[in-house]
Design a protein around this motif. Sequence first.
Motif, PDB file in Angstrom:
ATOM      1  N   MET A 102       0.839  -1.196   0.000  1.00  0.00           N
ATOM      2  CA  MET A 102       0.000   0.000   0.000  1.00  0.00           C
ATOM      3  C   MET A 102       0.872   1.243   0.000  1.00  0.00           C
ATOM      4  O   MET A 102       1.935   1.275   0.599  1.00  0.00           O
ATOM      5  CB  MET A 102      -0.902  -0.006   1.235  1.00  0.00           C
ATOM      6  N   ALA A 103       0.387   2.243  -0.669  1.00  0.00           N
ATOM      7  CA  ALA A 103       1.203   3.434  -0.886  1.00  0.00           C
ATOM      8  C   ALA A 103       1.703   4.029   0.423  1.00  0.00           C
ATOM      9  O   ALA A 103       2.842   4.453   0.539  1.00  0.00           O
ATOM     10  CB  ALA A 103       0.404   4.483  -1.655  1.00  0.00           C
ATOM     11  N   GLY A 104       0.848   4.079   1.424  1.00  0.00           N
ATOM     12  CA  GLY A 104       1.203   4.763   2.650  1.00  0.00           C
ATOM     13  C   GLY A 104       1.999   3.936   3.622  1.00  0.00           C
ATOM     14  O   GLY A 104       2.542   4.473   4.583  1.00  0.00           O
ATOM     15  N   TYR A 149       5.458   3.959   9.871  1.00  0.00           N
ATOM     16  CA  TYR A 149       6.287   3.846  11.082  1.00  0.00           C
ATOM     17  C   TYR A 149       6.287   5.132  11.912  1.00  0.00           C
ATOM     18  O   TYR A 149       6.597   5.113  13.098  1.00  0.00           O
ATOM     19  CB  TYR A 149       7.728   3.468  10.713  1.00  0.00           C
ATOM     20  N   VAL A 150       5.947   6.240  11.274  1.00  0.00           N
ATOM     21  CA  VAL A 150       5.985   7.511  12.020  1.00  0.00           C
ATOM     22  C   VAL A 150       4.982   7.532  13.172  1.00  0.00           C
ATOM     23  O   VAL A 150       5.095   8.333  14.091  1.00  0.00           O
ATOM     24  CB  VAL A 150       5.748   8.734  11.103  1.00  0.00           C
ATOM     25  N   ARG A 151       4.015   6.629  13.128  1.00  0.00           N
ATOM     26  CA  ARG A 151       3.065   6.540  14.254  1.00  0.00           C
ATOM     27  C   ARG A 151       3.760   6.146  15.551  1.00  0.00           C
ATOM     28  O   ARG A 151       3.246   6.384  16.643  1.00  0.00           O
ATOM     29  CB  ARG A 151       1.981   5.497  13.970  1.00  0.00           C
ATOM     30  N   ASN A 152       4.931   5.508  15.426  1.00  0.00           N
ATOM     31  CA  ASN A 152       5.660   5.110  16.643  1.00  0.00           C
ATOM     32  C   ASN A 152       6.112   6.299  17.476  1.00  0.00           C
ATOM     33  O   ASN A 152       6.490   6.146  18.627  1.00  0.00           O
ATOM     34  CB  ASN A 152       6.900   4.273  16.274  1.00  0.00           C
ATOM     35  N   PHE A 153       6.105   7.473  16.865  1.00  0.00           N
ATOM     36  CA  PHE A 153       6.524   8.664  17.612  1.00  0.00           C
ATOM     37  C   PHE A 153       5.379   9.244  18.445  1.00  0.00           C
ATOM     38  O   PHE A 153       5.594  10.148  19.248  1.00  0.00           O
ATOM     39  CB  PHE A 153       7.073   9.719  16.643  1.00  0.00           C
ATOM     40  N   GLU A 154       4.178   8.718  18.263  1.00  0.00           N
ATOM     41  CA  GLU A 154       3.035   9.178  19.059  1.00  0.00           C
ATOM     42  C   GLU A 154       3.036   8.406  20.380  1.00  0.00           C
ATOM     43  O   GLU A 154       2.601   7.270  20.438  1.00  0.00           O
ATOM     44  CB  GLU A 154       1.730   8.938  18.301  1.00  0.00           C
ATOM     45  N   LEU A 155       3.539   9.016  21.413  1.00  0.00           N
ATOM     46  CA  LEU A 155       3.737   8.314  22.681  1.00  0.00           C
ATOM     47  C   LEU A 155       2.463   8.351  23.531  1.00  0.00           C
ATOM     48  O   LEU A 155       1.667   9.288  23.449  1.00  0.00           O
ATOM     49  CB  LEU A 155       4.899   8.952  23.439  1.00  0.00           C
ATOM     50  N   PRO A 156       2.255   7.318  24.335  1.00  0.00           N
ATOM     51  CA  PRO A 156       1.062   7.279  25.196  1.00  0.00           C
ATOM     52  C   PRO A 156       1.128   8.354  26.277  1.00  0.00           C
ATOM     53  O   PRO A 156       2.209   8.724  26.726  1.00  0.00           O
ATOM     54  CB  PRO A 156       1.140   5.888  25.827  1.00  0.00           C
ATOM     55  N   ALA A 196      -3.993  14.373  26.260  1.00  0.00           N
ATOM     56  CA  ALA A 196      -4.172  15.332  25.172  1.00  0.00           C
ATOM     57  C   ALA A 196      -5.578  15.240  24.590  1.00  0.00           C
ATOM     58  O   ALA A 196      -6.187  16.255  24.248  1.00  0.00           O
ATOM     59  CB  ALA A 196      -3.125  15.097  24.081  1.00  0.00           C
ATOM     60  N   LYS A 197      -6.097  14.025  24.487  1.00  0.00           N
ATOM     61  CA  LYS A 197      -7.430  13.833  23.910  1.00  0.00           C
ATOM     62  C   LYS A 197      -8.498  14.535  24.763  1.00  0.00           C
ATOM     63  O   LYS A 197      -9.349  15.268  24.239  1.00  0.00           O
ATOM     64  CB  LYS A 197      -7.723  12.337  23.822  1.00  0.00           C
ATOM     65  N   PHE A 227       5.518   4.698   5.155  1.00  0.00           N
ATOM     66  CA  PHE A 227       5.652   5.859   6.030  1.00  0.00           C
ATOM     67  C   PHE A 227       4.992   5.649   7.397  1.00  0.00           C
ATOM     68  O   PHE A 227       5.158   6.459   8.306  1.00  0.00           O
ATOM     69  CB  PHE A 227       5.019   7.088   5.373  1.00  0.00           C
TER      70      PHE A 227
END
Lengths: 282, 282, 282, 282
Positions: B1-3, B8-15, B94-95, B6
């Motif tokens: 899939m095209a996306g 892996y950048v979700r790994n930078f969204e920390l809990p 944050a949410k 990229f």
Amino acid sequence: MAGSKFAYVRNFELPDPLLPEAFMVLRIDGHAFHRLSEEHNFVKPNDERALQLMDHAARDVMNEFKDIILAFGESDEYSFLFRRSASLYNRREAKILTTITSLFTSSYVFNWSKYLSDTPLKYCPSFDGRIVLYPTATVVRDYLSWRQADTHINNLYNTVFWALVLKGGQTTTEAHATLRGTVSSQKHEMLYSRFGINYNELPARFRKGSVLVREEVSDTTEARSGPETDKAAASDPGEPVPTSGKKAQKKKPRVRTTVELYHCDIIGDEFWDCRQNLLADS
Amino acid sequence: MAGSKFAYVRNFELPDPLLPEAFMVLRIDGHAFHRLSEEHNFVKPNDERALQLMDHAARDVMNEFKDIILAFGESDEYSFLFRRSASLYNRREAKILTTITSLFTSSYVFNWSKYLSDTPLKYCPSFDGRIVLYPTATVVRDYLSWRQADTHINNLYNTVFWALVLKGGQTTTEAHATLRGTVSSQKHEMLYSRFGINYNELPARFRKGSVLVREEVSDTTEARSGPETDKAAASDPGEPVPTSGKKAQKKKPRVRTTVELYHCDIIGDEFWDCRQNLLADS
Amino acid sequence: MAGSKFAYVRNFELPDPLLPEAFMVLRIDGHAFHRLSEEHNFVKPNDERALQLMDHAARDVMNEFKDIILAFGESDEYSFLFRRSASLYNRREAKILTTITSLFTSSYVFNWSKYLSDTPLKYCPSFDGRIVLYPTATVVRDYLSWRQADTHINNLYNTVFWALVLKGGQTTTEAHATLRGTVSSQKHEMLYSRFGINYNELPARFRKGSVLVREEVSDTTEARSGPETDKAAASDPGEPVPTSGKKAQKKKPRVRTTVELYHCDIIGDEFWDCRQNLLADS
Amino acid sequence: MAGSKFAYVRNFELPDPLLPEAFMVLRIDGHAFHRLSEEHNFVKPNDERALQLMDHAARDVMNEFKDIILAFGESDEYSFLFRRSASLYNRREAKILTTITSLFTSSYVFNWSKYLSDTPLKYCPSFDGRIVLYPTATVVRDYLSWRQADTHINNLYNTVFWALVLKGGQTTTEAHATLRGTVSSQKHEMLYSRFGINYNELPARFRKGSVLVREEVSDTTEARSGPETDKAAASDPGEPVPTSGKKAQKKKPRVRTTVELYHCDIIGDEFWDCRQNLLADS
């Protein structure tokens, strides 16, 4: 003083500075926008007016916060990229996060009637936001590529889906079934053969999303050249006063900047090669 | 899939979960409201319409988020207290923080014209927000006492200050000079002797702030008793749908609640003695 | 099960992952080492045995944790630099921080008698630790430069100070007074003219600190070349088993590494020009 | 000054204060202690000497840090409970966490030979640690109950397991198979009928773990009464100097305390009813 014996509760307010010199990206997402778009009859698959309203709110944010160098928007989300060395509010996370999410929301509601003039807003739309840090320019570009690839994937799907429903007479269930398992080339073909639509000729705004960039202007050229410079918005008396900009101007030799809107590719190198300063180390 | 390359950048969204079983207080503050009140000619020292608009926005937040049991507002700020065991959005900081700050902002802009009907909103107002955790009921009460004591101190000062300016003919500089070093009893005396104002007879809303409480209603009494139940707002089609409420109703035997507005003392014990469940351990 | 009704308390253990792709530096500092050095009669201004013991403990840490690419030690502190993409323990901060601080401490106590054989350890020495993230290679180099500049400044001061006391017959108070306000060149001059000491000829270990580097070894050269490769330590049966190393070997074509000790300049470019991989993006 | 141009790197050291007035529990766990116990021939299923060494290290920690009011140990782990209002190191998380984990480790290695005198330590043992916050006394008690229930479950299993292996001649694989699916009462029965062991008569240390409590002493009784007061350890010249204690004594009327070791139930109410101050609000 009356309040002093309670003032110790301030000790529970803990510091929350973000790591210096890491790129911040603040992403705002619409809360329950599926319902919002239904209730306000947004055009399918893309409502240009609603997208322009998002762009307007994003531009208001960029006019107020000069540390934001680029923003990327699609559908009901917008990502704001800060320059590496941004120091607004001493990089306090909650302060930055809420102030900008709030301003974006405020602008969205405030300007709704300018774009959807015949559709009164029925209730309060809201957004959530988050800040994510990226240590390197490479990861920042991959983040933005991820969002633009997502734009493409969603838009292609939605374009075929709504063609099947609105022009092909399928129910939404049938349309999902028709599309299940199809790859990109099959969707292109389906659009063209059944509906005569050449996907690549659809508006770039829908295919590429919106890219707002802070561009430097030499004083002679006077910011005339922007492809869609929204002069009206820029001189709107309703705009927030760019107070942070005043401070920024003191620090450096004056460079005028303008915020330009593009609907261009940001996955490839060309966009970045032309703007080498954007992700440069400070 | 095209996306996918990229993603892996979700790994930078920390809990960012908040500590369970600690009381959360989310405080919202107006951004640059000094200027906002100037530009929109707010009545001095208190503009009742603007305060009612704040209360309306706070009520919208409480209608949407059933985990909020009490809110306290004064001037351009509002504090929301969540029940100890609140689990909305899995307590992601944050949410929660952005969704509520955004909804408050949205309601403030959306409802502006209902309260300041002859004063069109000139630009986008915004708010910042923060969440602070308090481990014990004692500290929660001290936090709320701190805010209400602050209300009193500021209001007394502002009341005398604006009497000196608007009725006494002083410049603002002179008025500040007149008040410098005065204690509370002197300000009361000054108000009474010079301007015939008995401070304690001023509206409770100005002296005590606004207290929104989620009160339980037995099904027979049907929520008739609230001192200022804002029925109009509660049935307003523009209200957000209280989806979280639906879930809550499944979990427990149905207890209907209503949000009541008071302008009463919350520093002493009486308010709390009548509502022992409010801060009880879950 | 007996314990299950209490197991909910695990929910209070919140996640603490460190931002990916940022360089981690873990710095360990001796706790109350002024007293430790007094009680155990460390040689002034530098006790080579105690410094070697620090180096030994740091080497043990690097043998166990292959993600550490460089360490810098001086006095009672040691900084460990991890490669940018280090993923040990899923980058959980407390786990990494405590495991390494504990192992360092353990090795320091365990190996004490090897270096200070005639000075029995009288009580338990301890260390604190912290992890700091640095987003760019530039900041990492500046961090290490900061520590090595500190080494120089402290060592020059201490060298003159103890010469004044031990050879010049001054009290410690007098020696501090003698040095007050002197600049670097004056201290050099004082050392040379009064005590015949050429500062630049003092051991590099004292002037430059200790630099432990993980160097790659080609299989033919077989790690013979290290300036001070501590073979004894490397084959010590008391060494921790490098379990993480086994996993690392599976992932990549086998590259043997060895940990080398230098006392060289790391502020200038030469050290880094010879080791371009060290701070390269992953 | 030479170092000053690099000193900006300190800005990357972010604050990490723990929420005030929440109970802190710091839990230390042995790293790879399965291997450590194998290599040093620990007695199965419990090695009393090794458990005493753990208790010694925990006592050293409590002697140094007066804010710790209770500790619970079992196997290779120890949990330290701080009084609610503890303010050591301004509640900086990494500082508290590492200093205590390091001191525990140091004491474990330093005192090894006192307890396992005929088994030289072969390599460096290490521990990890974490701090968890609990907002209420109820959750603190549930945490401690969770650990003591765990002690019971593990010890019962291990006692039968090793009886089957060491006395029953089973392989470890067979013993695990024998125990699979058995409930507590069956394990008790198996122990009694096959091996004549009455589980409840086994040493309380193995069944209940170790409870270290800071108890107040009136000046007349002089701390004579402790069930297992380890006088030797308390007067050991190798003990760390309790500096924090000196400060504490200045603040309050002098109350002497002593650290007592018990192997008693802490799940029921009796232990806590006798020590109501322990979890009281400050």
